[in-house]
Design a protein around this motif. Structure first.
Motif, PDB file in Angstrom:
ATOM      1  N   THR A  19      64.513 -10.978  72.832  1.00  0.00           N
ATOM      2  CA  THR A  19      65.131 -10.778  71.525  1.00  0.00           C
ATOM      3  C   THR A  19      64.138 -10.059  70.622  1.00  0.00           C
ATOM      4  O   THR A  19      62.926 -10.029  70.899  1.00  0.00           O
ATOM      5  CB  THR A  19      65.518 -12.118  70.876  1.00  0.00           C
ATOM      6  OG1 THR A  19      64.309 -12.846  70.601  1.00  0.00           O
ATOM      7  CG2 THR A  19      66.447 -12.927  71.775  1.00  0.00           C
ATOM      8  N   THR A  20      64.615  -9.529  69.535  1.00  0.00           N
ATOM      9  CA  THR A  20      63.729  -8.847  68.589  1.00  0.00           C
ATOM     10  C   THR A  20      62.710  -9.830  68.033  1.00  0.00           C
ATOM     11  O   THR A  20      61.532  -9.488  67.876  1.00  0.00           O
ATOM     12  CB  THR A  20      64.542  -8.194  67.460  1.00  0.00           C
ATOM     13  OG1 THR A  20      65.473  -7.284  68.041  1.00  0.00           O
ATOM     14  CG2 THR A  20      63.648  -7.436  66.502  1.00  0.00           C
ATOM     15  N   ALA A  21      63.134 -11.053  67.780  1.00  0.00           N
ATOM     16  CA  ALA A  21      62.197 -12.077  67.280  1.00  0.00           C
ATOM     17  C   ALA A  21      61.093 -12.342  68.297  1.00  0.00           C
ATOM     18  O   ALA A  21      59.920 -12.494  67.933  1.00  0.00           O
ATOM     19  CB  ALA A  21      62.951 -13.363  66.959  1.00  0.00           C
ATOM     20  N   GLU A  22      61.448 -12.388  69.596  1.00  0.00           N
ATOM     21  CA  GLU A  22      60.449 -12.587  70.642  1.00  0.00           C
ATOM     22  C   GLU A  22      59.493 -11.398  70.726  1.00  0.00           C
ATOM     23  O   GLU A  22      58.283 -11.579  70.917  1.00  0.00           O
ATOM     24  CB  GLU A  22      61.138 -12.810  71.993  1.00  0.00           C
ATOM     25  CG  GLU A  22      61.884 -14.128  72.075  1.00  0.00           C
ATOM     26  CD  GLU A  22      62.786 -14.228  73.300  1.00  0.00           C
ATOM     27  OE1 GLU A  22      63.068 -15.371  73.690  1.00  0.00           O
ATOM     28  OE2 GLU A  22      63.198 -13.181  73.843  1.00  0.00           O
ATOM     29  N   LEU A  23      60.022 -10.196  70.562  1.00  0.00           N
ATOM     30  CA  LEU A  23      59.163  -9.001  70.573  1.00  0.00           C
ATOM     31  C   LEU A  23      58.163  -9.049  69.423  1.00  0.00           C
ATOM     32  O   LEU A  23      56.992  -8.721  69.592  1.00  0.00           O
ATOM     33  CB  LEU A  23      60.013  -7.731  70.492  1.00  0.00           C
ATOM     34  CG  LEU A  23      60.880  -7.400  71.698  1.00  0.00           C
ATOM     35  CD1 LEU A  23      61.737  -6.169  71.418  1.00  0.00           C
ATOM     36  CD2 LEU A  23      60.046  -7.192  72.945  1.00  0.00           C
ATOM     37  N   LYS A  24      58.648  -9.483  68.268  1.00  0.00           N
ATOM     38  CA  LYS A  24      57.752  -9.568  67.101  1.00  0.00           C
ATOM     39  C   LYS A  24      56.675 -10.628  67.305  1.00  0.00           C
ATOM     40  O   LYS A  24      55.528 -10.445  66.890  1.00  0.00           O
ATOM     41  CB  LYS A  24      58.569  -9.821  65.839  1.00  0.00           C
ATOM     42  CG  LYS A  24      59.388  -8.607  65.432  1.00  0.00           C
ATOM     43  CD  LYS A  24      60.156  -8.830  64.153  1.00  0.00           C
ATOM     44  CE  LYS A  24      60.894  -7.546  63.773  1.00  0.00           C
ATOM     45  NZ  LYS A  24      61.508  -7.623  62.460  1.00  0.00           N
ATOM     46  N   THR A  25      57.036 -11.711  67.968  1.00  0.00           N
ATOM     47  CA  THR A  25      56.043 -12.752  68.271  1.00  0.00           C
ATOM     48  C   THR A  25      54.987 -12.203  69.220  1.00  0.00           C
ATOM     49  O   THR A  25      53.786 -12.407  69.012  1.00  0.00           O
ATOM     50  CB  THR A  25      56.734 -13.987  68.890  1.00  0.00           C
ATOM     51  OG1 THR A  25      57.667 -14.508  67.943  1.00  0.00           O
ATOM     52  CG2 THR A  25      55.728 -15.057  69.252  1.00  0.00           C
ATOM     53  N   GLN A  26      55.442 -11.482  70.248  1.00  0.00           N
ATOM     54  CA  GLN A  26      54.487 -10.865  71.179  1.00  0.00           C
ATOM     55  C   GLN A  26      53.592  -9.872  70.458  1.00  0.00           C
ATOM     56  O   GLN A  26      52.399  -9.766  70.758  1.00  0.00           O
ATOM     57  CB  GLN A  26      55.231 -10.161  72.316  1.00  0.00           C
ATOM     58  CG  GLN A  26      55.791 -11.097  73.352  1.00  0.00           C
ATOM     59  CD  GLN A  26      56.347 -10.335  74.540  1.00  0.00           C
ATOM     60  OE1 GLN A  26      55.653  -9.501  75.127  1.00  0.00           O
ATOM     61  NE2 GLN A  26      57.592 -10.610  74.887  1.00  0.00           N
ATOM     62  N   TRP A  27      54.162  -9.135  69.524  1.00  0.00           N
ATOM     63  CA  TRP A  27      53.385  -8.163  68.756  1.00  0.00           C
ATOM     64  C   TRP A  27      52.237  -8.872  68.039  1.00  0.00           C
ATOM     65  O   TRP A  27      51.096  -8.423  68.080  1.00  0.00           O
ATOM     66  CB  TRP A  27      54.287  -7.451  67.744  1.00  0.00           C
ATOM     67  CG  TRP A  27      53.572  -6.358  67.007  1.00  0.00           C
ATOM     68  CD1 TRP A  27      52.698  -6.506  65.959  1.00  0.00           C
ATOM     69  CD2 TRP A  27      53.635  -4.961  67.262  1.00  0.00           C
ATOM     70  NE1 TRP A  27      52.233  -5.287  65.544  1.00  0.00           N
ATOM     71  CE2 TRP A  27      52.791  -4.318  66.333  1.00  0.00           C
ATOM     72  CE3 TRP A  27      54.338  -4.186  68.185  1.00  0.00           C
ATOM     73  CZ2 TRP A  27      52.630  -2.946  66.299  1.00  0.00           C
ATOM     74  CZ3 TRP A  27      54.171  -2.819  68.140  1.00  0.00           C
ATOM     75  CH2 TRP A  27      53.323  -2.217  67.210  1.00  0.00           C
TER      76      TRP A  27
END
Length: 153
Positions: A19-27
């Motif tokens: 999800t976009t939220a997961e991508l942002k967390t990885q970022w």
């Protein structure tokens, strides 16, 4: 028999389904900063690069130095030029009339002090005029014969 599976391809593949939220967390984990407000595709690409960079190493120091030199040379070359024509020597003098036959109709473009005029309308670039005439993207100098197609490439 135990096989070691490289986690990098799996992590790269998981970016597509995250999800976009997961991508942002990885970022945040990988860059130690807040993610930019770019679109999802940008986040995926930058994260994929960063994962590989951390696993396999980044650019070689000599490559980084070369990129810095190229950037500095490009910056130096562009100083004071603004957004004018890339090759001012191709720009005909004001008042010049450019003629081109297109689909059996003679097209006349007049060079003005701040661009071009075609059918009473002003244009900032010769390429914009060529596009208005043809409906497709053209190099204006090539279309009007100011530059041959081979040297435009």
């Amino acid at each position: 028999m135990t096989t070691d599976i490289d986690p990098i391809p799996a992590r790269l593949a998981s970016l597509k389904t995250a999800t976009t939220a997961e991508l942002k967390t990885q970022w945040r984990e990988l860059f130690g900063a807040e993610p930019p407000s770019f679109n999802r595709r940008h986040l995926e690409r930058r994260l994929a690069y960063r994962l590989q960079e951390l696993a396999f190493g980044g650019l070689k120091p000599e490559t980084l130095r070369r990129l810095e030199r190229l950037g500095a040379a490009l910056e130096e070359k562009g100083k004071g030029r603004g957004w004018g024509p890339a090759q001012p020597e191709l720009m005909p003098i004001t008042g010049t009339r450019l003629l081109r036959e297109w689909q059996g109709v003679e097209q006349v473009v007049t060079v003005t002090s701040d661009g071009f005029e075609w059918q009473g309308r002003p244009y900032r670039s010769l390429s914009a005029v060529a596009r208005a005439i043809t409906g497709t993207r053209w190099s204006g100098p090539v279309f009007f014969g100011l530059k041959n197609h081979r040297s435009a490439a």
